[in-house]
Design a protein around this motif. Structure first.
Motif, mmCIF file in Angstrom:
data_model
loop_
_atom_site.group_PDB
_atom_site.id
_atom_site.type_symbol
_atom_site.label_atom_id
_atom_site.label_comp_id
_atom_site.label_asym_id
_atom_site.label_seq_id
_atom_site.Cartn_x
_atom_site.Cartn_y
_atom_site.Cartn_z
ATOM 1 N N ALA A 71 0.690 -1.152 0.138
ATOM 2 C CA ALA A 71 0.095 -0.038 0.203
ATOM 3 C C ALA A 71 0.837 1.183 0.167
ATOM 4 N N GLY A 72 2.003 1.025 0.936
ATOM 5 C CA GLY A 72 2.848 2.423 0.837
ATOM 6 C C GLY A 72 3.590 2.634 -0.371
ATOM 7 N N GLU A 127 3.977 0.755 5.892
ATOM 8 C CA GLU A 127 3.498 1.558 5.045
ATOM 9 C C GLU A 127 4.436 2.624 4.530
ATOM 10 N N TRP A 142 1.542 3.924 -2.809
ATOM 11 C CA TRP A 142 0.963 5.389 -2.574
ATOM 12 C C TRP A 142 2.233 6.287 -3.291
ATOM 13 N N ILE A 146 6.560 3.505 1.389
ATOM 14 C CA ILE A 146 6.931 4.582 0.350
ATOM 15 C C ILE A 146 8.456 4.876 0.185
ATOM 16 N N TYR A 159 -3.460 2.444 -2.007
ATOM 17 C CA TYR A 159 -3.199 2.837 -0.464
ATOM 18 C C TYR A 159 -4.564 2.877 0.415
ATOM 19 N N TYR A 203 -2.966 6.042 -5.141
ATOM 20 C CA TYR A 203 -3.628 6.399 -3.932
ATOM 21 C C TYR A 203 -4.988 5.468 -3.522
#
Length: 285
Positions: free
Chosen positions: A63-64, A182, A67, A186, A164, A161
């Motif tokens: 998810a990160g 997360e 993102w 990123i 995320y 997004y």
């Protein structure tokens, strides 16, 4: 207390594009700084609260990572159409996409009334985004070309997004325990983007490290949102944080001095109002 905590991400997320514009540097510098600062905050939280493990770790990490894709799209778009046009558009895309994912995949908005209210909210957001993108004809073909190029970047990268927002729903764990993977995702996404685009040269550029302020701001704001949602409820916290698009857009106008004609300004402010109203409606369905 929950409302006050929710004001932190409303302001913090709103000033991110302003920090990026003031510090400067390329999108590669900006995403590296974002990843670095986020990882620092993530490590601090990991030392205090720990983390999930196994498949839950990797879902949160993914998810990160995704993102960071969405954030790169924003940074690129800032250079093409500015903060005042980018932020309302990307916010609208996020609200619409995340809402539809919630309905289609997770079965949210149950009942006819909820779906009708949700549909009206999405329509308001779409109209609001359209208003903020209005450009007067005298600006010429170059302005239209910039908008086209920006949308070509923003629309596909916004998928990051959406992921995320959606992926953590598949994990049965508290937000605070998902926080570290997360933020790590990123950071890794930022490193890979820099390796691909600059062959690592941006790692030693001072703008990359100065943009770490963005990541620290993002990490603190995201953490505040978790506690705000816990104290005031997700719906209330979400509504308040939507003010970030207002902060960013007005900041672009009055701090970055991005130029709009009187007609464009009227449409932009009207569009912002519609986006906020639509976002608020989705939170209370």
């Amino acid at each position: 207390m929950g409302v006050l905590l929710a004001l932190i991400p409303a302001f913090g997320w709103g000033i991110q594009p302003l920090i990026a514009s003031k510090v400067g540097g390329s999108p590669s510098n900006q995403i590296f700084g974002t990843g670095l600062g986020s990882a620092i905050i993530g490590l601090i939280i990991y030392s205090m609260y720990g983390s999930v493990s196994g498949i839950n770790f990797w879902i949160s990490f993914g998810a990160g990572f995704l993102w960071s894709l969405g954030q790169v799209g924003q940074y690129i778009s800032y250079t093409q159409i500015g903060v005042t046009r980018t932020m309302p558009i990307t916010t609208g895309l996020q609200v619409v996409g995340t809402s539809l994912i919630g309905v289609i995949i997770f079965g949210e908005w149950t009942g006819v009334t909820a779906k009708l209210i949700g549909l009206l909210a999405i329509i308001l957001v779409v109209i609001g985004v359209t208003f903020t993108a209005v450009q007067e004809k005298q600006q010429g073909a170059s302005a239209k070309g910039s908008m086209t190029r920006a949308l070509a970047v923003l629309v596909p990268t916004t998928i990051g997004y959406w992921a995320y927002g959606a992926l953590p729903k598949a994990v049965d764990a508290s937000g605070i325990h998902l926080f570290f993977p997360e933020m790590l995702g990123i950071f890794v996404g930022a490193i890979i983007f820099n390796l691909v685009t600059t062959k690592g040269k941006s790692f030693v550029q001072k703008e990359s490290w100065m943009n770490g302020l963005i990541g620290i701001d993002f990490g603190i704001s995201s953490l505040a949102y978790l506690f705000a949602a816990q104290a005031a409820g997700v719906a209330t916290a979400f509504v308040i944080t939507q003010l970030n698009v207002v902060v960013a857009t007005l900041g672009g106008l009055y701090i970055l001095h991005e130029v709009k004609t009187p007609k464009e300004l009227t449409y932009t402010l009207s569009g912002l109002a519609l986006i906020v109203v639509g976002s608020v409606m989705t939170a209370f369905i």
